[in-house]
Design an enzyme around this catalytic site. Sequence first.
Site, PDB file in Angstrom:
ATOM      1  CG  HIS A 207     -25.303 -19.618 -55.636  1.00 28.22           C
ATOM      2  ND1 HIS A 207     -26.204 -19.093 -54.733  1.00 28.22           N
ATOM      3  CD2 HIS A 207     -25.437 -18.878 -56.762  1.00 28.22           C
ATOM      4  CE1 HIS A 207     -26.856 -18.099 -55.295  1.00 28.22           C
ATOM      5  NE2 HIS A 207     -26.412 -17.953 -56.520  1.00 28.22           N
TER       6      HIS A 207
ATOM      7  CB  CYS B 147       8.348 -10.496 -30.403  1.00 30.08           C
ATOM      8  SG  CYS B 147       9.432 -11.666 -29.550  1.00 30.08           S
TER       9      CYS B 147
END
Length: 804
Positions: free
Chosen positions: A427, A758
Amino acid sequence: MRENKFVLWFSEVTIEDVPIVGGKNASLGEMRNELTQKGVSVPDGYAITAAAYHYLLEGGEIDKKIVEVLADLDTHDLQNLADRGERVRSLIYNAELPADLKEAIVSAYRKLSQEYGEKNTDVAVRSSATAEDLPDASFAGQQETFLNVRGEEALLEACKKCFASLFTNRAISYRFDKGFDHHSVALSICVQKMVRSDLGASGVIFSIDTESGFKNAILVTASYGLGEPVVQGTVNPDEFYVFKPTLTQGFRPIVQKKLGSKEVKMVYADDGGSEAVRTVPVEEKDRRLFCVSDDNVLQLARWTAIIEDHYSQNAGYFKPLDIEWGLDGRTNDLFILQARPETVQSQLDGSVIETYVLQEQKEALVTGTAVGAKIGSGSVRVIASVGEIKNFQKGEVLVTDMTDPDWEPIMKIAAAIVTNKGGRTCHAAIVSRELGVPCIVGTGNGTGALAKVKEATISCAEGEVGKVYEGLLKFTVDRVNVEGIVRPKTQIMLNVGNPEDAFSVAAIPNDGVGLARLEFIINQYIRIHPMALLKFETITNPAVRQQIEELTYGYSDKPSFFVDMLAQGVAKIGAAFWPNDVIVRMSDFKSNEYANLIGGSFFEPHEENPMIGFRGASRYYDPKYSAAFALECQAMKKVRDEMGLTNVKLMIPFCRTVAEGERVVAEMLANGIRRGDNGLELYMMVEIPSNVILIEDFGKIFDGFSIGSNDLTQLTLGLDRDSAEISHIFDERNPAVMSLIKQAITKARGMGKKIGICGQAPSDYPEFARFLVECGISSISLNADTVIKTTLDILETEKSLGIK
């Protein structure tokens, strides 16, 4: 007329009947009617219609009395809200159900019992509000649910309580905030045959990632027993991510599995007491195992894809869902218990990427599961029970054991929320997402650890692990509108090491992953040296043995733990960027880094300079490590062959000679990985001067290259990049380094091979990025935080160079 009937069976209603039977019942009817023939199992039942609710209220003029009671409602005055809610509920609960309404409810119950071959069958009695489950308003959990209801009197009692629960404090407050007229919302009731998941398992499924909004993932949560504790947040459930595109192609793409603590479960209370269900502890041995099988998870995911596809086609747009399910422990059969629209991610504007960045570093006081990716701070308010919520002030940090719908009036004014219990579908998590409030659930000890803390910063911006820091730390919020950004000709890819970030960073405009490192996955998820798993019987140190036993609990074959965890980490990255290439670099730990893994010191040599020692390709065929490399290969085969993620390509680091490259390719072939199978491409890192000098020879055995500028700079300039004394010399822009890079690009492109880079240099130095584009580099792979800026720079560079 159907509109005036008190009872309609699921077979009599469709999704068009929300005004008559509410969202829950309409969806159950739709699935029973349309999807059972596609294999989706849904327990039968019936709807007590909105007409029945109106009939009850109008008969005793209760509706008029409700108007009077709510005339001076003030939802911001919690005492006023509580008083008005109690008075309205009493009016409804104390009203007598008309005889014809009673008969309609009871007659249908007898028929349902007969259908299932039982005298008084067990049913769930749930609310189905006529405004429930609209795409922008989740009424789920606002009203009451009653489980294991047996017998006619118990059913009628539960129905009255359900009708009255339309006016719980939380429901009144929620309707007010969403702009719904209290009198325009009626309540239908769902009476559905129970699934004996109290003897099995249950949970919640989202057909979209709840945190990032990634559309290709299905999140399945599962815990032992009935499903209410998962929704309420009283348990931390198991979690499974399944990748939709290859699932529907027949693969088994469970790309992540996370074990929940599952401390308690809800079961039937068949002991003659007044309660129909009760909560009991889960035995330790069961808590440490997944409560459902992979086959169960995949079946639930397939059904989820079928249901989502059906609702999306009917709606004419993508319609992600929130689904509840149960596993009957007697028959081992699975069932879908309800389906409703997902109400948070589906409503967000995906064109704006919002990034919260913490500007200060501290030791975290508490950690748990992060909900969302925001940061919040404020005064800490620890609240033990719902009776204390009247003390809560706007802008405070709410810290409690768990929340339920009664807490919503203060959740919406909190700066952040921290709970001891719950998983990402509890919840507190669901409501926090809807409200946009940063929330950390499942901390275990948040209330205790923060009891004496005056102010705190709650960070959900550091991956899946949320962190609570003492004090009001500085943070920034960056918002970038990515709509309409043109893609440059030079591919802009991402460097990704942490699978937890994959779904989120994949939302940044990109062309795939140029470097996915295995080291983070091994360090964070596995933590054990692969040889310590392969040769566990040779380890005599009791403490090390205990650590390994603890981490591999449930694995009789310990090397399988390494394969599974590595495969899941890579698969999540592969799934996030599908169908774009994800180039995975095989392991490149140095010997001292391997030694730091659990059990690693027993298998690693001591080297004076591990930076240029036993690392990369040289390990893969060496008898001291080749069996461990075989595990890496098994993991990559699992990703590509079992999960279907053929966009994953493999890259070999630190390959010193052509002969070494050939030996590695042969070693991979011996482990079932063949270049070209299912489009598999093998890449090589270019990070040693010999790689550049002999790149045309390397090109005969590899499909492409990626320049590792850090190591190439180190070895070109003859310096140790870990040495602080000579760090001032380290510069990728050195003419010698740039000359080698230009040679590598020119030769690779001349062979028709892809070549990328990279490293951080292109984002740190715009002139370096321009140089790479001028050389004709295929791709530039960057860290996520620099992608947008560098993309715009590259576009300008290409424009100035006349590249289209």
